[in-house]
Scaffold this active site. Structure first.
Site, PDB file in Angstrom:
ATOM      1  CG  ASN A   8      -1.862   1.120   1.293  1.00 29.85           C
ATOM      2  OD1 ASN A   8      -1.842   2.008   0.438  1.00 29.85           O
ATOM      3  ND2 ASN A   8      -2.714   1.122   2.293  1.00 29.85           N
ATOM      4  NE  ARG A  90      -6.479   0.765   0.348  1.00 28.42           N
ATOM      5  CZ  ARG A  90      -6.649   1.769   1.180  1.00 28.42           C
ATOM      6  NH1 ARG A  90      -5.655   2.226   1.875  1.00 28.42           N
ATOM      7  NH2 ARG A  90      -7.820   2.335   1.280  1.00 28.42           N
ATOM      8  CG  HIS A 179     -14.004   1.731   3.453  1.00 33.83           C
ATOM      9  ND1 HIS A 179     -14.831   2.542   4.182  1.00 33.83           N
ATOM     10  CD2 HIS A 179     -12.751   2.004   3.847  1.00 33.83           C
ATOM     11  CE1 HIS A 179     -14.102   3.298   4.993  1.00 33.83           C
ATOM     12  NE2 HIS A 179     -12.827   2.987   4.803  1.00 33.83           N
ATOM     13  NE  ARG A 240     -11.752  10.545   5.948  1.00 39.96           N
ATOM     14  CZ  ARG A 240     -11.602   9.320   5.460  1.00 39.96           C
ATOM     15  NH1 ARG A 240     -12.473   8.832   4.609  1.00 39.96           N
ATOM     16  NH2 ARG A 240     -10.566   8.595   5.795  1.00 39.96           N
ATOM     17  CD  GLU A 384      -9.766  -2.831   4.058  1.00 34.75           C
ATOM     18  OE1 GLU A 384      -9.433  -2.718   5.258  1.00 34.75           O
ATOM     19  OE2 GLU A 384     -10.035  -1.854   3.346  1.00 34.75           O
TER      20      GLU A 384
END
Ligand code: ADP
Length: 400
Positions: A8, A90, A179, A240, A384
């Site tokens: 990633n 990713r 996601h 957020r 993931e």
């Protein structure tokens, strides 16, 4: 040892996990770690797992030298370059271009780079990492797994914004959702746990980490999700705001002289649980502070739960009902207080919380947290990285 490497690549760090292949397709995580401080004068390489532990200082680290440090550590741990079958990257934004995981060639890496207009903090760094990983492991299959891909099955009525069509047609302005790898993983696992084909389950998955999103899944496919053009939309999150009235941009410009980029920065970094509590973005801290009477923490948690429950209920409309509600992510997997309250609020949908099972399903445990068989609420820890490793292995074998 044959292995799959999952990476990633961000702008300032590079995270990795190494999965060893045993038998035909069993993947076992043997190491994980990161290179931090990329682009600064001094960074660090850290690794841990059953292959061993390491922590070294890197001068002027880049993605290339980070991969170099990883290669030499792997070599020292007995993993040769030619044993890496595939490197799975990713990728945050795949736009409407990528609806599934792909083998990367130069043209596809350029496409990932071009999508940086919609994910400036991520896609450019991903493309850079892909180019360097190709040099570092030239014989391995380089694959990309996209956060957006699972959501590409949404119909236009779900993914279009109600704005002039030209903005969509000429400028690709629409909902993409994120996601996706987590929603895909937990929905497949839920079907296994329930012993039913995924096609037969009307499911809402709630990935609640620092970033939070819900997904409505019908017949195993995403039909709607809460994040939008970017991961700012939808649920309230750690820092957020989630959905707000878009007029805040104009209002704050006139009121405070804030530019659009200043406002979007505040909505991304200073809002959510942190902004409301004035204390922390971390749910653990907030639950503890609420117990001590902290008013900001109390309101932040109440808003989080309220918005979550309301959103889950709205996502049952595209499904025509609900068979399974699934919680994942740091909050979904651990904060039984928060998910428990959301399930209680969803009583009108026929959900009834099993208090004892809910309190027990923490720290990586999976299982049912509701009473009765339909609908059911479950906790399913997400993975993931494992799904990226599985897709990469399948692509490396030419299966996909
Ligand atoms: P990311 O989205 O960065 O991967 P995580 O999935 O790790 O984040 O989720 C982070 C969130 O999970 C934080 O709000 C953290 O407080 C929460 N969390 C982690 N462990 C617990 C716990 N034991 N109890 C309550 N909340 C937890």
């Amino acid at each position: 040892m044959k292995a799959i490497l999952v990476v990633n690549c961000g702008s300032s760090s590079l995270k990795f996990a190494l999965y060893a292949l045993s038998g035909d397709d069993v993947l076992e995580k043997r190491a994980s770690g990161l290179v931090e401080g990329i682009g600064t004068a001094q960074g660090r390489f850290k690794a841990k797992g059953s292959l061993g532990e390491a922590e070294t200082v890197l001068e002027n680290p880049s993605h290339l030298s980070g991969f170099g440090a990883l290669k030499s550590w792997l070599e020292g741990a007995g993993v040769r370059d030619d044993e890496i079958l595939g490197v799975g990257h990713r990728v945050v934004q795949g736009g409407a271009v990528f609806s599934e995981s792909v083998v990367l060639d130069d043209a596809k890496i350029d496409q990932v780079d071009e999508l940086a207009a919609m994910a400036p903090l991520h896609n450019h760094a991903h493309a850079l990492g892909m180019r360097e990983a190709k040099k570092a492991w030239p014989d391995a299959v380089q694959a990309a797994v996209f956060d957006t891909a699972f959501h590409q099955t949404m119909p236009p009525k779900a993914y279009r914004f109600a704005v002039p069509s030209e903005l969509y047609e000429k400028h690709a302005l629409r909902k993409y959702g994120f996601h996706g790898t987590s929603h895909r993983y937990v929905s497949a696992r839920t079907a296994e746990i329930l012993g039913r084909p995924v096609e037969s389950i009307r499911m809402v998955t709630a990935h609640l980490g620092n970033g939070c999103s819900c997904c409505a899944i019908l017949g195993g496919k995403c039909v709607d999700t809460t994040m939008g053009l970017t991961p700012l939309d939808g649920l309230m999150m750690g820092t957020r705001s989630g959905a707000t009235d878009p007029s805040v941009f104009d209002y704050l410009e006139r009121k405070l002289g804030w530019s659009a980029s200043k406002t979007v920065q505040v909505l991304n970094k200073e809002s959510g649980l942190l902004g409301i509590s004035g204390l922390s973005q971390d749910m653990r801290t907030l639950v503890a502070a609420r117990a001590e009477g902290h008013e900001g923490a109390k309101l932040a948690i109440e808003m989080f739960e309220y918005r979550l429950a309301k959103t889950i209920a709205s996502l049952t409309i595209p499904l025509g009902g609900l068979d399974a509600l699934v919680f994942a992510g740091g909050i979904g997997e651990n904060s039984y207080v928060v998910r428990g309250e959301a399930v209680r609020m969803l009583a009108p949908l026929g959900l009834e919380l099993d208090e004892e099972a809910n309190a027990k399903a923490v720290g990586g445990a999976e299982g049912k947290i509701s009473v009765g068989d339909s609908p059911v609420a479950l906790v399913v820890p997400t993975d993931e990285e494992l799904l990226i490793a599985k897709d990469t292995l399948a692509l490396a074998r030419g299966r996909k």
